[in-house]
Design a protein around this motif. Structure first.
Motif, PDB file in Angstrom:
ATOM      1  N   ARG A 191      21.451  -4.080  -2.038  1.00 48.98           N
ATOM      2  CA  ARG A 191      21.036  -4.877  -0.883  1.00 48.98           C
ATOM      3  C   ARG A 191      21.197  -4.058   0.408  1.00 48.98           C
ATOM      4  O   ARG A 191      20.344  -4.113   1.292  1.00 48.98           O
ATOM      5  CB  ARG A 191      21.832  -6.187  -0.807  1.00 48.98           C
ATOM      6  N   ARG A 192      22.284  -3.268   0.469  1.00 53.23           N
ATOM      7  CA  ARG A 192      22.470  -2.441   1.656  1.00 53.23           C
ATOM      8  C   ARG A 192      21.376  -1.377   1.764  1.00 53.23           C
ATOM      9  O   ARG A 192      20.910  -1.053   2.850  1.00 53.23           O
ATOM     10  CB  ARG A 192      23.848  -1.764   1.618  1.00 53.23           C
ATOM     11  N   ALA A 193      20.960  -0.860   0.594  1.00 56.65           N
ATOM     12  CA  ALA A 193      19.878   0.142   0.614  1.00 56.65           C
ATOM     13  C   ALA A 193      18.614  -0.459   1.210  1.00 56.65           C
ATOM     14  O   ALA A 193      17.943   0.138   2.056  1.00 56.65           O
ATOM     15  CB  ALA A 193      19.607   0.637  -0.806  1.00 56.65           C
ATOM     16  N   ARG A 194      18.301  -1.667   0.798  1.00 56.99           N
ATOM     17  CA  ARG A 194      17.067  -2.292   1.310  1.00 56.99           C
ATOM     18  C   ARG A 194      17.227  -2.695   2.780  1.00 56.99           C
ATOM     19  O   ARG A 194      16.279  -2.645   3.554  1.00 56.99           O
ATOM     20  CB  ARG A 194      16.676  -3.474   0.437  1.00 56.99           C
ATOM     21  N   ALA A 195      18.453  -3.119   3.154  1.00 55.62           N
ATOM     22  CA  ALA A 195      18.690  -3.414   4.567  1.00 55.62           C
ATOM     23  C   ALA A 195      18.487  -2.150   5.408  1.00 55.62           C
ATOM     24  O   ALA A 195      17.884  -2.190   6.483  1.00 55.62           O
ATOM     25  CB  ALA A 195      20.107  -3.964   4.757  1.00 55.62           C
ATOM     26  N   TRP A 196      18.994  -1.041   4.873  1.00 57.79           N
ATOM     27  CA  TRP A 196      18.837   0.228   5.597  1.00 57.79           C
ATOM     28  C   TRP A 196      17.357   0.587   5.742  1.00 57.79           C
ATOM     29  O   TRP A 196      16.884   0.963   6.816  1.00 57.79           O
ATOM     30  CB  TRP A 196      19.588   1.329   4.841  1.00 57.79           C
ATOM     31  N   LEU A 197      16.602   0.440   4.651  1.00 54.35           N
ATOM     32  CA  LEU A 197      15.170   0.763   4.672  1.00 54.35           C
ATOM     33  C   LEU A 197      14.410  -0.126   5.655  1.00 54.35           C
ATOM     34  O   LEU A 197      13.478   0.313   6.324  1.00 54.35           O
ATOM     35  CB  LEU A 197      14.575   0.606   3.262  1.00 54.35           C
ATOM     36  N   SER A 198      14.850  -1.404   5.762  1.00 52.00           N
ATOM     37  CA  SER A 198      14.108  -2.331   6.627  1.00 52.00           C
ATOM     38  C   SER A 198      14.282  -1.977   8.100  1.00 52.00           C
ATOM     39  O   SER A 198      13.525  -2.436   8.938  1.00 52.00           O
ATOM     40  CB  SER A 198      14.521  -3.775   6.354  1.00 52.00           C
ATOM     41  N   ARG A 199      15.316  -1.171   8.426  1.00 52.09           N
ATOM     42  CA  ARG A 199      15.477  -0.739   9.809  1.00 52.09           C
ATOM     43  C   ARG A 199      15.033   0.712  10.011  1.00 52.09           C
ATOM     44  O   ARG A 199      14.664   1.100  11.125  1.00 52.09           O
ATOM     45  CB  ARG A 199      16.942  -0.898  10.263  1.00 52.09           C
ATOM     46  N   ALA A 200      15.035   1.487   8.936  1.00 55.75           N
ATOM     47  CA  ALA A 200      14.760   2.921   9.076  1.00 55.75           C
ATOM     48  C   ALA A 200      13.301   3.191   9.425  1.00 55.75           C
ATOM     49  O   ALA A 200      12.995   4.102  10.189  1.00 55.75           O
ATOM     50  CB  ALA A 200      15.123   3.640   7.779  1.00 55.75           C
ATOM     51  N   VAL A 201      12.381   2.417   8.863  1.00 58.77           N
ATOM     52  CA  VAL A 201      10.950   2.655   9.085  1.00 58.77           C
ATOM     53  C   VAL A 201      10.283   1.311   9.321  1.00 58.77           C
ATOM     54  O   VAL A 201      10.643   0.319   8.671  1.00 58.77           O
ATOM     55  CB  VAL A 201      10.316   3.357   7.857  1.00 58.77           C
ATOM     56  N   GLU A 202       9.319   1.278  10.228  1.00 57.31           N
ATOM     57  CA  GLU A 202       8.574   0.038  10.466  1.00 57.31           C
ATOM     58  C   GLU A 202       7.863  -0.398   9.186  1.00 57.31           C
ATOM     59  O   GLU A 202       7.345   0.452   8.439  1.00 57.31           O
ATOM     60  CB  GLU A 202       7.540   0.244  11.576  1.00 57.31           C
ATOM     61  N   PRO A 203       7.823  -1.695   8.912  1.00 61.19           N
ATOM     62  CA  PRO A 203       7.110  -2.175   7.722  1.00 61.19           C
ATOM     63  C   PRO A 203       5.637  -1.765   7.754  1.00 61.19           C
ATOM     64  O   PRO A 203       5.085  -1.515   8.829  1.00 61.19           O
ATOM     65  CB  PRO A 203       7.240  -3.698   7.824  1.00 61.19           C
ATOM     66  N   GLY A 204       5.047  -1.723   6.592  1.00 63.50           N
ATOM     67  CA  GLY A 204       3.628  -1.380   6.508  1.00 63.50           C
ATOM     68  C   GLY A 204       3.390   0.112   6.351  1.00 63.50           C
ATOM     69  O   GLY A 204       2.269   0.577   6.474  1.00 63.50           O
ATOM     70  N   THR A 205       4.457   0.886   6.042  1.00 60.86           N
ATOM     71  CA  THR A 205       4.294   2.332   5.900  1.00 60.86           C
ATOM     72  C   THR A 205       4.083   2.664   4.420  1.00 60.86           C
ATOM     73  O   THR A 205       4.997   2.539   3.598  1.00 60.86           O
ATOM     74  CB  THR A 205       5.548   3.053   6.439  1.00 60.86           C
ATOM     75  N   ILE A 206       2.862   3.062   4.107  1.00 58.89           N
ATOM     76  CA  ILE A 206       2.461   3.230   2.710  1.00 58.89           C
ATOM     77  C   ILE A 206       3.327   4.273   1.999  1.00 58.89           C
ATOM     78  O   ILE A 206       3.840   4.041   0.903  1.00 58.89           O
ATOM     79  CB  ILE A 206       0.970   3.633   2.621  1.00 58.89           C
ATOM     80  N   ASP A 207       3.495   5.449   2.645  1.00 63.30           N
ATOM     81  CA  ASP A 207       4.171   6.547   1.948  1.00 63.30           C
ATOM     82  C   ASP A 207       5.628   6.234   1.641  1.00 63.30           C
ATOM     83  O   ASP A 207       6.143   6.607   0.580  1.00 63.30           O
ATOM     84  CB  ASP A 207       4.054   7.830   2.769  1.00 63.30           C
ATOM     85  N   LEU A 208       6.322   5.553   2.570  1.00 65.61           N
ATOM     86  CA  LEU A 208       7.714   5.204   2.285  1.00 65.61           C
ATOM     87  C   LEU A 208       7.772   4.213   1.125  1.00 65.61           C
ATOM     88  O   LEU A 208       8.599   4.341   0.223  1.00 65.61           O
ATOM     89  CB  LEU A 208       8.389   4.586   3.518  1.00 65.61           C
ATOM     90  N   TRP A 209       6.867   3.241   1.155  1.00 65.04           N
ATOM     91  CA  TRP A 209       6.882   2.238   0.085  1.00 65.04           C
ATOM     92  C   TRP A 209       6.659   2.890  -1.276  1.00 65.04           C
ATOM     93  O   TRP A 209       7.331   2.569  -2.260  1.00 65.04           O
ATOM     94  CB  TRP A 209       5.826   1.156   0.351  1.00 65.04           C
ATOM     95  N   ARG A 210       5.731   3.849  -1.317  1.00 62.44           N
ATOM     96  CA  ARG A 210       5.445   4.528  -2.589  1.00 62.44           C
ATOM     97  C   ARG A 210       6.652   5.340  -3.075  1.00 62.44           C
ATOM     98  O   ARG A 210       6.943   5.394  -4.263  1.00 62.44           O
ATOM     99  CB  ARG A 210       4.222   5.441  -2.425  1.00 62.44           C
TER     100      ARG A 210
END
Lengths: 418, 418
Positions: B25-44
């Motif tokens: 959960r902390r990993a996903r919390a970190w990701l939700s602040r690290a990059v703006e949503p909608g970023t294809i390459d990070l999601w992949r």
């Protein structure tokens, strides 16, 4: 001269100096009173033997029983001189298919549609729905009928209209009138009257198709409106002068409003009103069905929204005069709107229009049926694109058929100095 | 525990007794602040190596340059404990794809759509339009997210709405709420607020998808409204608590409103407003685009009528809650509406739905992609009919895939006395 003597002379050929023999006009006047319009079998009989011969045989009892039974005791009556005189007194005239003024092209859609009706009377469409061309049209006004309907749009809708609907009908009528389009409607209370008034306010001619004699237009409360319509436009009816606006006649009349125009705009309609039937009839004749939306809180827009939700209806939402002209004007208008763009006259033609254009001969004109056969499409499709091709000056009507329109010779010719 | 220690433990496997490791959960919390949503390459990248490993590699500089460049200096920052604590203080929580509560089925449409995006970043959709699933959703309210969006409809429209639009939005929100549908909107002024209020007035839960932190919902003037929404429904955001409602975030947020719901209703929209983009996004996700017409005299209905005139938009005119439910409810509702008619559960299925049903295995579940391959149709089509099949109790989600739902055993079984 008695009707029968006049008919006999007319049957002998064009003996008089007039383009149309008076006996022929009397024959059609007689037919317009003998049987209610929309009767498939009578229309077919007249097509078959010609109007003069049809009346002679009906009056002498030589017509087939199937057709005689439609006329009954009226075979012996003759009000033609009285009807024609009554029309003349109020300034009206009977326009018949043999006249130059006859709107042959728009009404051809009815001829095509009626040919699809079965021979057995029980299987035929109800008379209020049958797509039968008129025997003749009683017309009151100073305009030529064919010219007035050439670029025309029907605006129809509820008699129990709202202020919104009347405002919209008047506004659309005004804008269409300003842009050279004839507004056709039924002269009724509500949407019809608002559309006529909008066109009149723009100084544009408008046309009311009536379900009664043109000398006693209904409703009587619209006397002043009808007077103004006739001054600049036309009152039109299939029924001879003096005929009453019977209920079923409105339904029979409606097919003419659809046929005479390029498209029908429905402004307001209640739930399960006649709007569906109006749309179906227009579509069967190859005409556009254009529908104005309204507030979903208004009962008078429910029928409009029903039409727009019904994929079978093939209706198009229109929210402005531009939308209407885009839908009915077609390529002619498109070309007119883009004068600055360098373009050949064929640019912007739809695939269908280009095929019909390619099918047109250079010299002697051919029928829409022939064009359909060459272009490999439906006659209704041909009838839909021909007006636009004519507006774009690409084809012309020779009086007997369609042919290519010769492009105007450039001043000085190709060899002139630049 | 530090983030990195927690991540290391989470990477070691499900060591704790919780269904989801706190490190995950902390990993996903970190990701939700690290990059703006909608970023294809990070999601992949996260899909590829998993969220825990993705964060470990990003923080230790072992991620590919292409992905590291998206995070930049934020790789060294860690606000996860603060964000999670701040969420807890206001009663919010972070729902992640690994939770039972995650709305996996609705959001799967984004997974399918993003797979169609090209690999080259310059050819990819703009971040405000890219159909990327969220990393996690910050949620405030007492409801389960997956249950609330299961039968949901989006109602969206102009902030500068008219009294007509607000009346319609509130009325539709009320009627949909009364009939068990969740109204989803963006909490904005105008149509959004009216739709939420209509649902609340019906005592129904409603869901606002925000473009800022759920602890500081925007606009501030809607503080009381957001409070009421959270009491019975949910506030949802991709951004961690405290984030500001930046302009571009609204556009990014809009894809979630489309994805979470079965269809999007546009109530009022000005000419050339975002309505076209809203419709395009919904259609790309296989969702219905439903449009409420209005007076053609109203500037706030021009965008709606543009949509309805645009054949490419595939929009359906709706004038009542019945129309909306008919469009998004599908066969499940149809079956529910006709309880008196003797019928098997497959009666009334569309050809497509029947094919998808036939493709479902009896035991182990399969993915929608597999169903599409067997049924010979598009994945989006499968995703469109699955909710209705599930509502009709014909199929069920096993947690990993879809399979046939076993018909309920009749009381007493087939051998019981009549």
């Amino acid at each position: 001269m008695s009707l029968d003597e006049d008919l006999e002379e007319a049957a002998g050929g064009p003996a008089t100096g007039l383009p149309v023999h008076p006996g022929l006009r009397r024959a059609r006047a007689w037919l317009s009173r003998a049987v209610e319009p929309g009767t498939i079998d009578l229309w077919r009989y007249v097509e078959d033997v010609g109007p003069v011969e049809a009346v002679r045989r009906l009056r002498s009892g030589r017509a087939p029983e199937r057709v005689r039974s439609l006329v009954g005791a009226r075979a012996e009556q003759d009000a033609t001189l009285a009807d024609l005189a009554r029309a003349e007194r109020c300034g009206a005239r009977l326009v018949i298919p043999e006249d130059d003024e006859w709107p042959a092209l728009p009404l051809h859609a009815l001829t095509v549609a009626v040919s699809a009706e079965p021979g057995n009377r029980r299987d035929q469409s109800d008379r209020t729905k049958a797509p039968v061309p008129p025997m003749g049209l009683w017309v009151l006004g100073a305009q030529r009928l064919d010219e007035l309907v050439d670029r025309s749009v029907a605006i129809v809708g509820s008699r129990a209209s709202t202020a919104y609907g009347e405002h919209v009908a008047a506004e659309l009528g005004h804008q269409l009138g300003e842009r050279g389009w004839t507004v056709v409607s039924g002269g009724a209370f509500g949407i019809d009257a608002a559309a006529h008034r909008g066109a009149l306010a723009a100084g544009a001619p408008t046309l009311a198709v009536l379900a009664c004699g043109v000398d006693r237009p209904y409703p009587a409360a619209h006397g002043a409106l009808f007077h103004r319509i006739a001054e600049t436009g036309l009152l039109v009816s299939e029924w001879p002068p003096g005929c009453a606006p019977l209920r079923h006649r409105f339904l029979v009349r409606n097919r003419l409003i659809a046929a005479l125009t390029r498209g029908t705009v429905v402004v307001e309609a209640a739930a399960r009103s006649g709007a569906q039937a109006t749309a179906q009839r227009a579509r069967r004749l190859g005409r556009g069905v254009l529908v104005v939306p309204g507030p979903i809180t208004s009962a008078m827009s429910v029928g409009c929204h029903e039409l727009l939700r019904d994929e079978q209806a093939g209706a198009t939402l229109v929210a402005s005069a531009d939308h209407i002209i885009e839908a009915v004007g077609g390529i002619g208008t498109d070309l007119a709107d883009l004068p600055e763009r360098p373009s050949g006259p064929r640019d912007g033609l739809s695939d269908l229009a280009a095929r019909v254009l390619d099918a047109c001969p250079v010299r002697s004109g051919v029928t829409p049926e022939r064009l359909a056969a060459i272009a490999g499409c439906d006659v209704l499709e041909v009838l839909r694109v021909l007006p636009a091709l004519e507006l774009a000056d690409l084809v012309e009507w020779t009086g007997t058929g369609w042919r290519l329109h010769p492009p105007p010779r450039r001043p000085g010719g190709p060899g002139a100095a630049a």
